[in-house]
Design a protein around this motif. Structure first.
Motif, mmCIF file in Angstrom:
data_model
loop_
_atom_site.group_PDB
_atom_site.id
_atom_site.type_symbol
_atom_site.label_atom_id
_atom_site.label_comp_id
_atom_site.label_asym_id
_atom_site.label_seq_id
_atom_site.Cartn_x
_atom_site.Cartn_y
_atom_site.Cartn_z
ATOM 1 N N ARG A 341 37.925 -14.129 4.252
ATOM 2 C CA ARG A 341 38.308 -12.969 5.041
ATOM 3 C C ARG A 341 39.507 -12.255 4.403
ATOM 4 N NH1 ARG A 341 41.319 -13.584 10.612
ATOM 5 N NH2 ARG A 341 42.099 -11.466 10.782
ATOM 6 N N VAL A 342 40.463 -13.058 3.936
ATOM 7 C CA VAL A 342 41.641 -12.476 3.292
ATOM 8 C C VAL A 342 41.226 -11.750 2.010
ATOM 9 C CG1 VAL A 342 43.764 -13.058 2.038
ATOM 10 C CG2 VAL A 342 43.358 -13.998 4.316
ATOM 11 N N ALA A 343 40.312 -12.373 1.245
ATOM 12 C CA ALA A 343 39.849 -11.740 0.009
ATOM 13 C C ALA A 343 39.252 -10.366 0.321
ATOM 14 C CB ALA A 343 38.834 -12.628 -0.682
ATOM 15 N N ARG A 344 38.532 -10.287 1.416
ATOM 16 C CA ARG A 344 37.887 -9.034 1.837
ATOM 17 C C ARG A 344 38.909 -8.036 2.371
ATOM 18 N NH1 ARG A 344 34.317 -11.918 4.782
ATOM 19 N NH2 ARG A 344 35.447 -11.370 6.667
ATOM 20 N N ASP A 345 39.665 -8.488 3.378
ATOM 21 C CA ASP A 345 40.545 -7.566 4.101
ATOM 22 C C ASP A 345 41.761 -7.126 3.285
ATOM 23 O OD1 ASP A 345 38.767 -7.972 6.085
ATOM 24 O OD2 ASP A 345 40.133 -8.985 7.474
ATOM 25 N N PHE A 346 42.139 -7.947 2.324
ATOM 26 C CA PHE A 346 43.312 -7.606 1.522
ATOM 27 C C PHE A 346 42.889 -7.208 0.106
ATOM 28 C CE2 PHE A 346 44.938 -10.048 4.982
ATOM 29 C CZ PHE A 346 46.243 -9.636 5.202
ATOM 30 N N ALA A 347 41.710 -6.616 -0.011
ATOM 31 C CA ALA A 347 41.185 -6.280 -1.337
ATOM 32 C C ALA A 347 42.129 -5.344 -2.087
ATOM 33 C CB ALA A 347 39.800 -5.643 -1.201
ATOM 34 N N ALA A 348 42.915 -4.557 -1.343
ATOM 35 C CA ALA A 348 43.825 -3.609 -1.996
ATOM 36 C C ALA A 348 45.059 -4.297 -2.584
ATOM 37 C CB ALA A 348 44.260 -2.542 -0.993
ATOM 38 N N VAL A 349 45.308 -5.536 -2.170
ATOM 39 C CA VAL A 349 46.476 -6.250 -2.696
ATOM 40 C C VAL A 349 46.077 -6.903 -4.021
ATOM 41 C CG1 VAL A 349 48.163 -8.080 -2.235
ATOM 42 C CG2 VAL A 349 47.299 -6.670 -0.351
ATOM 43 N N PRO A 350 46.811 -6.604 -5.118
ATOM 44 C CA PRO A 350 46.330 -6.995 -6.443
ATOM 45 C C PRO A 350 46.402 -8.489 -6.781
ATOM 46 C CG PRO A 350 48.419 -5.798 -6.597
ATOM 47 C CD PRO A 350 47.988 -5.722 -5.171
ATOM 48 N N ARG A 351 47.190 -9.280 -6.065
ATOM 49 C CA ARG A 351 47.288 -10.699 -6.423
ATOM 50 C C ARG A 351 47.035 -11.571 -5.190
ATOM 51 N NH1 ARG A 351 50.986 -7.667 -8.179
ATOM 52 N NH2 ARG A 351 51.330 -7.300 -10.384
ATOM 53 N N HIS A 352 46.125 -12.491 -5.342
ATOM 54 C CA HIS A 352 45.830 -13.434 -4.251
ATOM 55 C C HIS A 352 46.072 -14.843 -4.754
ATOM 56 C CE1 HIS A 352 43.099 -10.810 -1.531
ATOM 57 N NE2 HIS A 352 43.975 -10.050 -2.162
ATOM 58 N N VAL A 353 46.938 -15.570 -4.068
ATOM 59 C CA VAL A 353 47.198 -16.946 -4.483
ATOM 60 C C VAL A 353 46.922 -17.886 -3.320
ATOM 61 C CG1 VAL A 353 48.969 -18.578 -5.238
ATOM 62 C CG2 VAL A 353 48.922 -16.270 -6.190
ATOM 63 N N VAL A 354 46.218 -18.954 -3.606
ATOM 64 C CA VAL A 354 45.948 -19.965 -2.584
ATOM 65 C C VAL A 354 46.778 -21.202 -2.910
ATOM 66 C CG1 VAL A 354 44.186 -21.562 -1.740
ATOM 67 C CG2 VAL A 354 43.640 -19.129 -2.020
ATOM 68 N N VAL A 355 47.603 -21.621 -1.958
ATOM 69 C CA VAL A 355 48.379 -22.855 -2.135
ATOM 70 C C VAL A 355 47.710 -23.945 -1.307
ATOM 71 C CG1 VAL A 355 50.613 -23.986 -1.816
ATOM 72 C CG2 VAL A 355 50.522 -21.563 -2.471
ATOM 73 N N PRO A 356 47.180 -24.968 -1.987
ATOM 74 C CA PRO A 356 46.482 -26.021 -1.242
ATOM 75 C C PRO A 356 47.437 -26.771 -0.319
ATOM 76 C CG PRO A 356 46.223 -26.284 -3.627
ATOM 77 C CD PRO A 356 47.235 -25.226 -3.424
ATOM 78 N N ALA A 357 46.898 -27.254 0.791
ATOM 79 C CA ALA A 357 47.702 -28.064 1.703
ATOM 80 C C ALA A 357 48.068 -29.364 1.017
ATOM 81 C CB ALA A 357 46.902 -28.340 2.965
ATOM 82 N N LEU A 358 49.299 -29.794 1.183
ATOM 83 C CA LEU A 358 49.698 -31.101 0.670
ATOM 84 C C LEU A 358 49.544 -32.101 1.809
ATOM 85 C CD1 LEU A 358 52.880 -29.927 -1.219
ATOM 86 C CD2 LEU A 358 50.594 -30.298 -2.139
ATOM 87 N N ASP A 359 49.532 -33.383 1.434
ATOM 88 C CA ASP A 359 49.354 -34.406 2.456
ATOM 89 C C ASP A 359 50.436 -34.341 3.516
ATOM 90 O OD1 ASP A 359 47.207 -35.187 1.143
ATOM 91 O OD2 ASP A 359 47.948 -37.146 0.504
#
Lengths: 376, 308
Positions: A341-359
């Motif tokens: 959803r973020v990839a879609r809705d924030f398509a205008a934002v040039p950088r997308h970073v996903v930080v995985p959950a840590l334990d």
């Protein structure tokens, strides 16, 4: 679309992290600072009311309002890249006192403000002050030659708008024509000067006095009148900071968790930035849970293996591992939906970073380093 | 159960951002309403979210009925200031003269803390409000307070007024507000937290500020979104089992996921133990495996709140 903040971290002068409470904004700010220091930049990380554990994780006893150097061995400085990491906490009250001291028209006015009971009660708490003081501090360090990059963690607000609106709101309220009229209606040190006023206005003020009690309006008016002297300068600087936030060397980084509510807030904030002539350069999705797509393990099979190895209670543990996997699958699917959803809705934002959950929660340097590694 | 809480007249729901204050406020409202109480929920949100949770019509700055026995309002500082002025000054002519004056409005907006006081004052006014027969209009008023810092600031205002303002109507109003807020038979603070490190630390700091500094009674500590344990206290066994399972390459991920869950449960237990040391009754609410909270989930949480 880029998957990293590398270019921002290497080239920008100011990086501002924004997002609603509880998404890990302060952690991301600290990680950005750490990543930049490792790249050889001299970084100032300016945070507001950080958790104590964050200070500890940076090797500091506590966050202080004075700049503190984070020991290089802690953030793993690769041999002499020239990087440096400095941390500073925004002290709202202290910054306000400093401003009063610096801008009061005379030592008497300064002392009068600083010792005023209303001021002492509200200086740190007044709505809009933390946001305003963050702006002030940013202005003060923006051109400091000791730093290449300033990372600003915005104050925790129920809605991210406050950061942009609050300073103006605070100044508008204090510096409005209404307040000016009131202030002139009261003579310094004293009571209502009726000769100044129309009869209608005098009546209004008397009506108001019945509400507030005798003498209180005068006290407030005097306080506001003293403060007003300061606000000319405040207003000018606030608009300068505001303008400078739209400069090309400033990057706004939206931080969100996978909570749909937090994503909604981030969207809202991206729009607000745009309306103010500023650009969201990146969106960081924090604590994203994922899992390889494979069938849930059979509890009985797991129990069999555990039983053979003599780990007891084998069946119970088998069930627990199987259930853990199924739960994790639900969370991973849910988070994947939000990432999409973020990839879609924030398509205008040039950088997308996903930080995985840590334990576990991020509050040691290893975890912080891990988050930093995800950003570049 | 929970009647000690629901028999009070005013509850303020307070806690760190992201802990679920609005969810808890909505659950309390449903629970009280289900027991035949007339409830008002007051909140202060830039973007109102409760109506989506409860699947009701939008909640605006005027009190409206959203469900049987439940009224709601989203407190807007300007509207509150006007309304509160009206409630307090009563005489319409005087109110008109004072509050309709543009300059007065501008001035009041500049008075530090006035916004927060108008919102809290209006909320407390509804606690005291009576119908034509002299009965209270609401049995229970729930304030969904702003996140920790701002929420505390709001609750602090009446104390500041009583310390700073001279005797007069404002002072009397603040005194009266404090009397309600501090009376454990009338009021309770409902503190919401998560069983995680940072929210726990923040809650430990919030407690003395509420109780020692402001003299406010704690109604409940709600530990929200607690993961139902699958390993329980068997962390060591779980980790040993993970080591065994991890030897088979096909089960490596399974072992990791299980070990992470066991460690998280252990951390959760530690946090709950820390929170248990705080005074007052605690309630644990489970984390719900849904995308978005809707009415059904809020009803389930309300049951949870009622049972404990």
């Amino acid at each position: 679309m880029q998957r990293s903040l590398e270019d921002l971290i290497s080239t920008r002068r100011v990086i501002v992290t924004v997002g609603c409470g509880g998404v890990g904004k302060t952690t991301v700010a600290a990680a950005v600072a750490l990543a930049a220091a490792r790249k050889g930049r001299r970084v100032l990380c300016l945070t507001i009311d950080p958790a104590k554990r964050l200070a500890t994780s940076l090797g500091l006893k506590e966050m202080r309002a004075e700049a503190q150097t984070v020991p290089p061995e802690l953030w793993g400085q690769p041999e002499s890249t020239g990087g440096a990491l400095t941390a500073m906490m925004l002290d709202v009250r202290g910054t306000f006192d400093e401003l009063v001291t610096r801008h009061a028209s005379s030592p008497e006015v300064r002392d009068r403000i600083l010792s005023n009971r209303i001021y002492r009660e509200v200086a740190g708490n007044l709505a809009g002050t933390p946001e305003y003081m963050a702006m002030e501090k940013l202005h003060a360090v923006r051109d400091d030659p000791r730093y290449d990059l300033i990372v600003l963690d915005t104050p925790p607000t129920s809605n991210a708008l406050d950061f942009l609106d609050a300073p103006d709101k605070m100044i508008d309220a204090m510096d409005s024509p209404a307040v000016k009229a009131f202030v002139t209606a009261f003579q310094r040190g004293g009571s209502l000067s009726l000769s100044f006023l129309s009869r209608a206005m005098a009546k209004v003020l008397q009506g108001l006095s019945t509400f507030t009690g005798g003498g209180f309006l005068e006290q407030i008016a005097e306080f506001l009148s003293d403060l007003q002297g300061l606000f000319g300068g405040f207003r000018e600087r606030a608009s300068k900071v505001r303008e400078s936030l739209a400069a090309r060397d400033v990057a706004f980084v939206l931080v969100t968790s996978t909570d749909p509510m937090a994503v909604g807030e981030a969207m809202f904030f991206a729009e607000r930035l745009q309306q103010n002539g500023m650009v969201a350069e990146a969106v960081v999705m924090n604590r994203v849970r994922s899992l390889p797509e494979q069938a849930p393990p059979s509890a009985d099979r797991l129990a069999g293996i555990l039983g053979e190895a003599g780990v007891e209670p084998a069946q119970e543990l088998g069930n627990a591992f199987s259930k853990s996997w199924r739960d994790a699958q639900v969370w991973a699917r849910r988070d994947a939906q939000e990432v999409a959803r973020v990839a879609r809705d924030f398509a205008a934002v040039p950088r997308h970073v996903v930080v995985p959950a840590l334990d576990e929660d991020v509050y040691d340097i290893a975890a912080l380093t891990h988050v930093a590694a995800c950003l570049v | 159960m929970a009647s000690d809480l629901l028999n009070r007249r005013f509850l303020a729901v307070i806690g760190k951002g992201g802990t679920g204050k609005t969810t808890v406020s909505a659950s309390l409202a449903l629970l009280a309403a289900s027991r035949g109480k007339r409830v008002l929920v007051a909140m202060s949100q830039a973007r109102e979210r409760m109506s989506a949770m409860l699947e009701t019509s939008f909640i605006g700055s005027e009190v409206s009925t959203i469900l049987p026995n439940i009224d709601a309002v989203n407190l807007d500082p300007d509207a509150c200031l006007e309304e509160y002025g009206m409630m307090v000054l009563k005489v319409r002519a005087l109110y008109k003269a004072v509050m309709d004056n543009r300059l007065v409005k501008g001035f009041l907006r500049a008075v530090p803390g006035m916004d927060a006081w108008a919102m809290l004052g209006k909320t407390l006014y509804h606690v005291k409000e009576t119908d034509s027969a002299g009965r209270p209009r609401y049995d229970l008023v729930i304030l969904d307070a702003p996140a920790t810092g701002h929420g505390l600031q709001m609750l602090r205002v009446p104390k500041v007024i009583t310390e700073v303002a001279p005797p007069g109507l404002l002072r009397r109003e603040a005194d009266d507000g404090l009397r309600i807020l501090r009376d454990p038979a009338l009021s309770g603070m409902v503190v919401v937290t998560l069983a995680e490190e940072m929210p726990t630390a923040e809650t430990e700091e919030l407690y003395p500020q509420l109780t020692r500094d402001l003299g406010l009674p704690i109604g409940r500590l709600v530990i929200n979104q607690v993961l139902p344990p699958v390993f329980g206290a068997k962390t060591d066994n779980a980790l040993r089992a993970a080591a065994v399972l991890g030897r088979a390459s096909a089960l490596e991920a399974v072992a990791q996921v299980g070990a992470a869950r066991a460690r998280r449960e252990a951390l959760q237990r530690t946090m709950i133990e820390r929170l248990a040391k705080l005074p007052g009754q605690k309630v644990i609410l489970p984390s719900l495996a849904v995308d978005r909270l809707r009415r059904a989930e809020i009803e389930a949480l309300a049951k949870g709140l009622g049972a404990l």
